[in-house]
Design a protein around this motif. Sequence first.
Motif, PDB file in Angstrom:
ATOM      1  N   PHE A  39       0.836  -1.203   0.000  1.00 36.48           N
ATOM      2  CA  PHE A  39       0.000   0.000   0.000  1.00 36.48           C
ATOM      3  C   PHE A  39       0.868   1.249   0.000  1.00 36.48           C
ATOM      4  CE2 PHE A  39       0.968  -0.825   4.430  1.00 36.48           C
ATOM      5  CZ  PHE A  39       1.120   0.422   5.001  1.00 36.48           C
ATOM      6  N   VAL A  50      -3.821   8.953   4.196  1.00 37.77           N
ATOM      7  CA  VAL A  50      -4.467   7.645   4.464  1.00 37.77           C
ATOM      8  C   VAL A  50      -3.738   6.519   3.729  1.00 37.77           C
ATOM      9  CG1 VAL A  50      -6.841   8.340   5.015  1.00 37.77           C
ATOM     10  CG2 VAL A  50      -6.153   8.163   2.611  1.00 37.77           C
ATOM     11  N   ILE A  52      -3.686   3.439   1.394  1.00 38.34           N
ATOM     12  CA  ILE A  52      -4.521   2.898   0.314  1.00 38.34           C
ATOM     13  C   ILE A  52      -3.695   1.877  -0.463  1.00 38.34           C
ATOM     14  CG2 ILE A  52      -5.809   3.410  -1.819  1.00 38.34           C
ATOM     15  CD1 ILE A  52      -7.211   4.707   0.577  1.00 38.34           C
ATOM     16  N   SER A  53      -4.264   0.698  -0.660  1.00 43.36           N
ATOM     17  CA  SER A  53      -3.554  -0.364  -1.379  1.00 43.36           C
ATOM     18  C   SER A  53      -3.349   0.008  -2.834  1.00 43.36           C
ATOM     19  CB  SER A  53      -4.372  -1.654  -1.333  1.00 43.36           C
ATOM     20  OG  SER A  53      -4.618  -1.994  -0.009  1.00 43.36           O
ATOM     21  N   ILE A  68     -10.334   3.769  -4.430  1.00 43.91           N
ATOM     22  CA  ILE A  68     -10.619   4.370  -3.125  1.00 43.91           C
ATOM     23  C   ILE A  68     -12.111   4.476  -2.888  1.00 43.91           C
ATOM     24  CG2 ILE A  68     -10.251   6.446  -1.702  1.00 43.91           C
ATOM     25  CD1 ILE A  68      -7.864   7.005  -3.780  1.00 43.91           C
ATOM     26  N   ARG A  69     -12.516   4.094  -1.690  1.00 43.39           N
ATOM     27  CA  ARG A  69     -13.918   4.266  -1.312  1.00 43.39           C
ATOM     28  C   ARG A  69     -14.022   5.489  -0.409  1.00 43.39           C
ATOM     29  NH1 ARG A  69     -17.592   0.210   2.241  1.00 43.39           N
ATOM     30  NH2 ARG A  69     -19.589   1.071   1.616  1.00 43.39           N
ATOM     31  N   VAL A  71     -15.146   7.202   2.439  1.00 39.75           N
ATOM     32  CA  VAL A  71     -15.790   6.886   3.721  1.00 39.75           C
ATOM     33  C   VAL A  71     -15.661   8.014   4.741  1.00 39.75           C
ATOM     34  CG1 VAL A  71     -15.505   4.368   3.518  1.00 39.75           C
ATOM     35  CG2 VAL A  71     -13.743   5.707   4.677  1.00 39.75           C
ATOM     36  N   GLY A  72     -14.805   9.000   4.490  1.00 39.12           N
ATOM     37  CA  GLY A  72     -14.595  10.017   5.519  1.00 39.12           C
ATOM     38  C   GLY A  72     -13.828  11.211   4.995  1.00 39.12           C
ATOM     39  N   VAL A  74     -10.459  12.231   4.599  1.00 36.78           N
ATOM     40  CA  VAL A  74      -9.381  12.219   3.598  1.00 36.78           C
ATOM     41  C   VAL A  74      -9.843  11.537   2.298  1.00 36.78           C
ATOM     42  CG1 VAL A  74      -6.998  11.567   3.111  1.00 36.78           C
ATOM     43  CG2 VAL A  74      -7.639  12.234   5.427  1.00 36.78           C
ATOM     44  N   THR A  75     -10.511  10.396   2.425  1.00 39.76           N
ATOM     45  CA  THR A  75     -10.977   9.719   1.198  1.00 39.76           C
ATOM     46  C   THR A  75     -12.010  10.605   0.483  1.00 39.76           C
ATOM     47  OG1 THR A  75     -12.498   8.458   2.589  1.00 39.76           O
ATOM     48  CG2 THR A  75     -10.494   7.327   1.887  1.00 39.76           C
ATOM     49  N   GLY A  76     -12.786  11.371   1.268  1.00 39.37           N
ATOM     50  CA  GLY A  76     -13.753  12.307   0.667  1.00 39.37           C
ATOM     51  C   GLY A  76     -13.020  13.418  -0.078  1.00 39.37           C
ATOM     52  N   ALA A 117      -9.801  -4.661  -4.430  1.00 40.37           N
ATOM     53  CA  ALA A 117      -8.739  -3.751  -4.906  1.00 40.37           C
ATOM     54  C   ALA A 117      -7.344  -4.221  -4.468  1.00 40.37           C
ATOM     55  CB  ALA A 117      -9.025  -2.324  -4.442  1.00 40.37           C
ATOM     56  N   GLU A 230      -6.533  -4.348   8.287  1.00 41.41           N
ATOM     57  CA  GLU A 230      -6.551  -2.871   8.235  1.00 41.41           C
ATOM     58  C   GLU A 230      -6.617  -2.287   9.635  1.00 41.41           C
ATOM     59  OE1 GLU A 230      -9.540  -0.981   5.933  1.00 41.41           O
ATOM     60  OE2 GLU A 230      -8.884  -1.917   4.059  1.00 41.41           O
ATOM     61  N   ARG A 231      -5.829  -1.293   9.877  1.00 39.36           N
ATOM     62  CA  ARG A 231      -5.933  -0.481  11.094  1.00 39.36           C
ATOM     63  C   ARG A 231      -5.552   0.954  10.717  1.00 39.36           C
ATOM     64  NH1 ARG A 231      -8.304  -4.122  12.629  1.00 39.36           N
ATOM     65  NH2 ARG A 231      -8.251  -5.274  14.580  1.00 39.36           N
ATOM     66  N   MET A 233      -3.527   4.263  10.443  1.00 36.81           N
ATOM     67  CA  MET A 233      -2.074   4.397  10.354  1.00 36.81           C
ATOM     68  C   MET A 233      -1.642   5.856  10.393  1.00 36.81           C
ATOM     69  SD  MET A 233      -0.902   1.598   7.622  1.00 36.81           S
ATOM     70  CE  MET A 233      -1.302  -0.117   7.935  1.00 36.81           C
ATOM     71  N   PRO A 255       0.389  -5.461   5.629  1.00 29.08           N
ATOM     72  CA  PRO A 255      -0.970  -5.853   6.016  1.00 29.08           C
ATOM     73  C   PRO A 255      -1.296  -7.319   5.740  1.00 29.08           C
ATOM     74  CG  PRO A 255      -1.028  -4.629   3.940  1.00 29.08           C
ATOM     75  CD  PRO A 255       0.394  -4.597   4.415  1.00 29.08           C
TER      76      PRO A 255
HETATM   77  C1  LIG Z   1      -3.142  -1.324   4.610  1.00 27.81           C
HETATM   78  C2  LIG Z   1      -4.425  -0.640   4.268  1.00 27.81           C
HETATM   79  C3  LIG Z   1      -4.853  -0.654   2.960  1.00 27.81           C
HETATM   80  C4  LIG Z   1      -6.044   0.000   2.605  1.00 27.81           C
HETATM   81  N1  LIG Z   1      -6.428  -0.008   1.307  1.00 27.81           N
HETATM   82  C5  LIG Z   1      -7.531   0.668   0.939  1.00 27.81           C
HETATM   83  C6  LIG Z   1      -7.924   0.744  -0.428  1.00 27.81           C
HETATM   84  O1  LIG Z   1      -7.269   0.184  -1.321  1.00 27.81           O
HETATM   85  N2  LIG Z   1      -9.021   1.455  -0.735  1.00 27.81           N
HETATM   86  C7  LIG Z   1      -9.782   2.091   0.222  1.00 27.81           C
HETATM   87  O2  LIG Z   1     -10.776   2.728  -0.122  1.00 27.81           O
HETATM   88  N3  LIG Z   1      -9.455   2.017   1.524  1.00 27.81           N
HETATM   89  C8  LIG Z   1      -8.339   1.339   1.904  1.00 27.81           C
HETATM   90  N4  LIG Z   1      -7.981   1.311   3.237  1.00 27.81           N
HETATM   91  C9  LIG Z   1      -8.859   1.978   4.219  1.00 27.81           C
HETATM   92  C10 LIG Z   1      -8.572   3.466   4.226  1.00 27.81           C
HETATM   93  O3  LIG Z   1      -7.263   3.687   4.682  1.00 27.81           O
HETATM   94  C11 LIG Z   1      -9.582   4.167   5.160  1.00 27.81           C
HETATM   95  O4  LIG Z   1     -10.863   4.081   4.607  1.00 27.81           O
HETATM   96  C12 LIG Z   1      -9.181   5.607   5.363  1.00 27.81           C
HETATM   97  O5  LIG Z   1      -8.045   5.673   6.176  1.00 27.81           O
HETATM   98  C13 LIG Z   1     -10.322   6.396   5.998  1.00 27.81           C
HETATM   99  O6  LIG Z   1      -9.873   7.731   6.187  1.00 27.81           O
HETATM  100  P1  LIG Z   1     -10.828   8.985   6.080  1.00 27.81           P
HETATM  101  O7  LIG Z   1     -10.072  10.164   6.575  1.00 27.81           O
HETATM  102  O8  LIG Z   1     -11.416   9.086   4.714  1.00 27.81           O
HETATM  103  O9  LIG Z   1     -11.994   8.574   7.042  1.00 27.81           O
HETATM  104  P2  LIG Z   1     -12.186   9.077   8.548  1.00 27.81           P
HETATM  105  O10 LIG Z   1     -12.854  10.407   8.505  1.00 27.81           O
HETATM  106  O11 LIG Z   1     -10.904   8.941   9.312  1.00 27.81           O
HETATM  107  O12 LIG Z   1     -13.161   7.926   9.056  1.00 27.81           O
HETATM  108  C14 LIG Z   1     -14.379   7.633   8.442  1.00 27.81           C
HETATM  109  C15 LIG Z   1     -14.781   6.218   8.771  1.00 27.81           C
HETATM  110  O13 LIG Z   1     -13.811   5.269   8.287  1.00 27.81           O
HETATM  111  C16 LIG Z   1     -13.308   4.466   9.346  1.00 27.81           C
HETATM  112  N5  LIG Z   1     -11.848   4.299   9.146  1.00 27.81           N
HETATM  113  C17 LIG Z   1     -10.890   5.203   9.325  1.00 27.81           C
HETATM  114  N6  LIG Z   1      -9.680   4.692   9.043  1.00 27.81           N
HETATM  115  C18 LIG Z   1      -9.882   3.425   8.687  1.00 27.81           C
HETATM  116  C19 LIG Z   1      -9.039   2.346   8.268  1.00 27.81           C
HETATM  117  N7  LIG Z   1      -7.717   2.456   8.174  1.00 27.81           N
HETATM  118  N8  LIG Z   1      -9.618   1.187   7.958  1.00 27.81           N
HETATM  119  C20 LIG Z   1     -10.932   1.035   8.027  1.00 27.81           C
HETATM  120  N9  LIG Z   1     -11.779   1.991   8.409  1.00 27.81           N
HETATM  121  C21 LIG Z   1     -11.282   3.161   8.731  1.00 27.81           C
HETATM  122  C22 LIG Z   1     -13.605   5.227  10.603  1.00 27.81           C
HETATM  123  O14 LIG Z   1     -13.799   4.339  11.698  1.00 27.81           O
HETATM  124  C23 LIG Z   1     -14.878   5.953  10.262  1.00 27.81           C
HETATM  125  O15 LIG Z   1     -16.008   5.129  10.460  1.00 27.81           O
HETATM  126  C24 LIG Z   1      -6.814   0.651   3.609  1.00 27.81           C
HETATM  127  C25 LIG Z   1      -6.380   0.639   4.933  1.00 27.81           C
HETATM  128  C26 LIG Z   1      -5.197  -0.001   5.268  1.00 27.81           C
HETATM  129  C27 LIG Z   1      -4.744  -0.004   6.662  1.00 27.81           C
END
Ligand SMILES: Cc1cc2nc3c(=O)[nH]c(=O)nc-3n(C[C@H](O)[C@H](O)[C@H](O)COP(=O)(O)OP(=O)(O)OC[C@H]3O[C@@H](n4cnc5c(N)ncnc54)[C@H](O)[C@@H]3O)c2cc1C
Lengths: 271, 151
Positions: A39, A50, A52-53, A68-69, A71-72, A74-76, A117, A230-231, A233, A255
């Motif tokens: 990643f 964030v 991302i793989s 990228i999905r 969800v929050g 940074v991804t937003g 992905a 995933e955790r 980071m 991971p």
């Molecule tokens: C090794 C690794 C590889 C990943 N690969 C991908 C990928 O290829 N594509 C992709 O879309 N996402 C991937 N993720 C998940 C991605 O990193 C998280 O979705 C992202 O960090 C969320 O950040 P945010 O600021 O957008 O959301 P935030 O505003 O921080 O959080 C929004 C929501 O997402 C949850 N969240 C936050 N961080 C993570 C996390 N690391 N894992 C799961 N849920 C999380 C929170 O609990 C909350 O519910 C990966 C994570 C790891 C650790």
Amino acid sequence: MIPQQFRIQKLKSETYDTFTMELVSEKKKDGFSFLPGQFNMLYVFGVGEVPISISGDPTKQENLMHTIRDVGSVTGALRKLEEGDSVGVRGPFGSAWPVEAAEGKDVVIVTGGIGLAPLRPAFYHILANRKKYGKVAILYGARTPEDILYPEDLQEWRSKFDLQVRVTVDRAGKDWHGTVGVVPSLISKVRFDPKNTLAMVCGPEIMMRFTVQELEKCGLMTEQIYVSMERNMKCAIGFCGHCQYGPKFICKDGPVFRFDEIEELFAVREV
Amino acid sequence: MKDIKALLTEHAFFRNLKEKQIETIAGCGKNVHFSKGDVVFRQGEEANAFYIVKKGAVSIEVDGAERGTIIIQTVEAGDILGWSWLIPPHEWRFTANAVEETSAVALDGRCLRGKCGGDDALAHTLLEKFAGVLAQRLEKTRMQLLDVYGK
Ligand SMILES: Cc1cc2nc3c(=O)[nH]c(=O)nc-3n(C[C@H](O)[C@H](O)[C@H](O)COP(=O)(O)OP(=O)(O)OC[C@H]3O[C@@H](n4cnc5c(N)ncnc54)[C@H](O)[C@@H]3O)c2cc1C
Ligand code: FES
């Protein structure tokens, strides 16, 4: 390690909340080398970073691909960027899928949701070296037909006679002619020799738990199963402890883990 | 074509059943065929069979009123379809449709209930086997309900 500047060359919408970006380095012109399963840390200026793989083909490393999905925060913010915009990239980090250890064996890939992905590069590698592997199956579960990732890839893989490709969704309307049900149910529907198989699993933890149970029911040992964890980071280089998982650091030791290495942790809630 | 007794003997569902029991069950079976789009059974109708799918696929559907028809599960070759024949009021809870050309062995519920009436061991074994099918189905439904891919 400071982020390198990359430019968004191409953006593709995959589903209503998921998109793929192809990045090119502003400086290095010789591509980006990585192992399937690794990643990057993607940095949006002024917002955050964030993990991302890498989701592209490891045999075609000219462009760097991430799916990228949103969800929050940074991804937003990543989703709001446009072609030509810049992102910071640190990486590649982490362990890889055991594509070499799987040579000479049957391979069962089980993925769910965005979990396809991180496994797509491993699958591309296997396709590029098809003769080195025995039977190959890829099983993919999504929420609904609208959530299916990479439908063109899945369609193409399905047309190959030497691949077993199965897709299932959790729920669907009458216009869906595919399978409905959970992805672990597909494991018993494909052919592989449990004594000589490696399984690679990626998806939400609950899905991985059921999948591992089903693989074990079909005769696989935990040493034959690999999962990607995933955790949250921060540093991604084993310093800050943010991604700690029991005695392991997901960013450095993972991971991708062989399941027997984390089996005990996996059973514990929120390690 | 394999005879019904041979097919049941090989099927995991009938593992550990005595040969005599399999013979009795096979006596209630017949081969059936459904074309793509055929209704196998309909929600609310009397449930008088269960099926061992040999080939093809059947979708299990529920009428979701204003949400339309929702497919909740697909049953394929090797799977068991239908349990309502066993539990009163013996009425189908869902509708099943063949989504492909489908072949199955249909086991007549009335015939089986009749045979179980005079054979406690067979009744117990069948109940135990179907409890296993139901438990698996429940576990999978729970996993679907968990909406693991949701946000
Ligand atoms: C090794 C690794 C590889 C990943 N690969 C991908 C990928 O290829 N594509 C992709 O879309 N996402 C991937 N993720 C998940 C991605 O990193 C998280 O979705 C992202 O960090 C969320 O950040 P945010 O600021 O957008 O959301 P935030 O505003 O921080 O959080 C929004 C929501 O997402 C949850 N969240 C936050 N961080 C993570 C996390 N690391 N894992 C799961 N849920 C999380 C929170 O609990 C909350 O519910 C990966 C994570 C790891 C650790
Ligand atoms: S993210 Fe800092 S130790 Fe893993």
